[in-house]
Design a protein around this motif. Sequence first.
Motif, PDB file in Angstrom:
ATOM      1  N   UNK A   1       0.818  -1.188   0.116  1.00 21.32           N
ATOM      2  CA  UNK A   1       0.051   0.012   0.050  1.00 21.32           C
ATOM      3  C   UNK A   1       0.506   1.423   0.074  1.00 21.32           C
ATOM      4  N   UNK A   2       2.160   1.015   0.594  1.00 19.41           N
ATOM      5  CA  UNK A   2       2.975   2.382   0.652  1.00 19.41           C
ATOM      6  C   UNK A   2       3.907   2.341  -0.646  1.00 19.41           C
ATOM      7  N   UNK A   3       4.228   0.942  -1.027  1.00 21.84           N
ATOM      8  CA  UNK A   3       5.357   1.116  -2.027  1.00 21.84           C
ATOM      9  C   UNK A   3       4.891   0.681  -3.382  1.00 21.84           C
ATOM     10  N   UNK A   4       3.512   0.541  -3.520  1.00 23.80           N
ATOM     11  CA  UNK A   4       2.772   0.226  -4.843  1.00 23.80           C
ATOM     12  C   UNK A   4       3.541  -0.507  -5.851  1.00 23.80           C
ATOM     13  N   UNK A   5       4.168  -1.609  -5.383  1.00 26.16           N
ATOM     14  CA  UNK A   5       5.134  -2.470  -6.242  1.00 26.16           C
ATOM     15  C   UNK A   5       4.537  -3.829  -6.620  1.00 26.16           C
ATOM     16  N   UNK A   6       3.233  -3.775  -6.608  1.00 30.31           N
ATOM     17  CA  UNK A   6       2.470  -5.175  -7.204  1.00 30.31           C
ATOM     18  C   UNK A   6       1.236  -4.633  -8.028  1.00 30.31           C
ATOM     19  N   UNK A   7       1.035  -5.628  -8.848  1.00 34.67           N
ATOM     20  CA  UNK A   7      -0.088  -5.533  -9.788  1.00 34.67           C
ATOM     21  C   UNK A   7      -1.584  -5.351  -8.925  1.00 34.67           C
ATOM     22  N   UNK A   8      -2.497  -4.629  -9.698  1.00 33.02           N
ATOM     23  CA  UNK A   8      -3.718  -4.414  -8.995  1.00 33.02           C
ATOM     24  C   UNK A   8      -4.559  -5.645  -8.708  1.00 33.02           C
ATOM     25  N   UNK A   9      -4.378  -6.654  -9.566  1.00 32.43           N
ATOM     26  CA  UNK A   9      -4.990  -7.865  -9.579  1.00 32.43           C
ATOM     27  C   UNK A   9      -4.399  -8.652  -8.412  1.00 32.43           C
ATOM     28  N   UNK A  10      -3.093  -8.702  -8.286  1.00 34.37           N
ATOM     29  CA  UNK A  10      -2.402  -9.563  -7.083  1.00 34.37           C
ATOM     30  C   UNK A  10      -2.668  -9.004  -5.779  1.00 34.37           C
ATOM     31  N   UNK A  11      -2.788  -7.446  -5.761  1.00 36.57           N
ATOM     32  CA  UNK A  11      -3.187  -6.811  -4.507  1.00 36.57           C
ATOM     33  C   UNK A  11      -4.572  -6.956  -4.139  1.00 36.57           C
ATOM     34  N   UNK A  12      -5.534  -7.057  -5.067  1.00 33.56           N
ATOM     35  CA  UNK A  12      -6.866  -7.439  -4.857  1.00 33.56           C
ATOM     36  C   UNK A  12      -7.195  -9.097  -4.483  1.00 33.56           C
ATOM     37  N   UNK A  13      -6.340  -9.692  -4.855  1.00 36.39           N
ATOM     38  CA  UNK A  13      -6.474 -11.076  -4.208  1.00 36.39           C
ATOM     39  C   UNK A  13      -6.045 -11.507  -2.712  1.00 36.39           C
ATOM     40  N   UNK A  14      -4.829 -10.640  -2.458  1.00 42.39           N
ATOM     41  CA  UNK A  14      -4.381 -10.678  -1.297  1.00 42.39           C
ATOM     42  C   UNK A  14      -5.449 -10.055  -0.196  1.00 42.39           C
ATOM     43  N   UNK A  15      -6.196  -8.821  -0.881  1.00 42.25           N
ATOM     44  CA  UNK A  15      -7.051  -8.085  -0.056  1.00 42.25           C
ATOM     45  C   UNK A  15      -8.510  -9.240   0.361  1.00 42.25           C
ATOM     46  N   UNK A  16      -9.015  -9.703  -0.813  1.00 42.91           N
ATOM     47  CA  UNK A  16     -10.029 -10.675  -0.735  1.00 42.91           C
ATOM     48  C   UNK A  16      -9.653 -11.891   0.046  1.00 42.91           C
ATOM     49  N   UNK A  17      -8.247 -12.368   0.035  1.00 43.41           N
ATOM     50  CA  UNK A  17      -8.014 -13.553   0.884  1.00 43.41           C
ATOM     51  C   UNK A  17      -8.254 -13.224   2.299  1.00 43.41           C
ATOM     52  N   UNK A  18      -7.819 -11.974   2.617  1.00 43.02           N
ATOM     53  CA  UNK A  18      -7.718 -11.505   4.034  1.00 43.02           C
ATOM     54  C   UNK A  18      -9.108 -11.423   4.422  1.00 43.02           C
ATOM     55  N   UNK A  19     -10.008 -10.631   3.635  1.00 40.22           N
ATOM     56  CA  UNK A  19     -11.445 -10.437   4.158  1.00 40.22           C
ATOM     57  C   UNK A  19     -11.992 -11.823   4.216  1.00 40.22           C
ATOM     58  N   UNK A  20     -11.999 -12.766   3.211  1.00 38.62           N
ATOM     59  CA  UNK A  20     -12.511 -14.018   3.599  1.00 38.62           C
ATOM     60  C   UNK A  20     -12.121 -14.856   4.767  1.00 38.62           C
ATOM     61  N   UNK A  21     -10.849 -14.951   5.287  1.00 40.92           N
ATOM     62  CA  UNK A  21     -10.630 -15.416   6.560  1.00 40.92           C
ATOM     63  C   UNK A  21     -11.125 -14.567   7.601  1.00 40.92           C
ATOM     64  N   UNK A  22     -11.038 -13.391   7.717  1.00 33.99           N
ATOM     65  CA  UNK A  22     -11.720 -12.454   8.532  1.00 33.99           C
ATOM     66  C   UNK A  22     -13.349 -12.716   8.862  1.00 33.99           C
TER      67      UNK A  22
END
Length: 118
Positions: free
Chosen positions: A87-108
């Motif tokens: 989120x600070x370095x913005x060094x990953x593609x949007x698709x990958x970022x959103x996959x990580x985001x959705x994964x965390x939300x799912x476990x939460x």
Amino acid sequence: MQLLDQIMYLEQILDQLKDRYLTNERPENKRDPQFFQVVKERTNPIFEQIDEWYSSALLFIKKREVQVHPQQLQSTEENLKLLLLHSYYIDVRKKRYMELYQSVKYVFDLLKKDINKY
């Protein structure tokens, strides 16, 4: 802080981080010492909160019959920390970022369901 409160807090942080990722530009120089210091100051409290959440969640899932497994919890902890830095370095593609985001939300969401059962 109770596990549910920790999850709610981290969800708010996640949403703020996602907004930051989507609206900010990449830093000009990722190796800039000033930028690193700013990131460190802003993220250290969140890293500590993630560690506290992980400990609480691990205790919770070990004591009960739940849907989340220890490996999922460990992966979620790692994903949270990756999202924080991306989120600070913005060094990953949007698709990958959103996959990580959705994964965390799912476990939460799974954890919240399990918490509400008990």
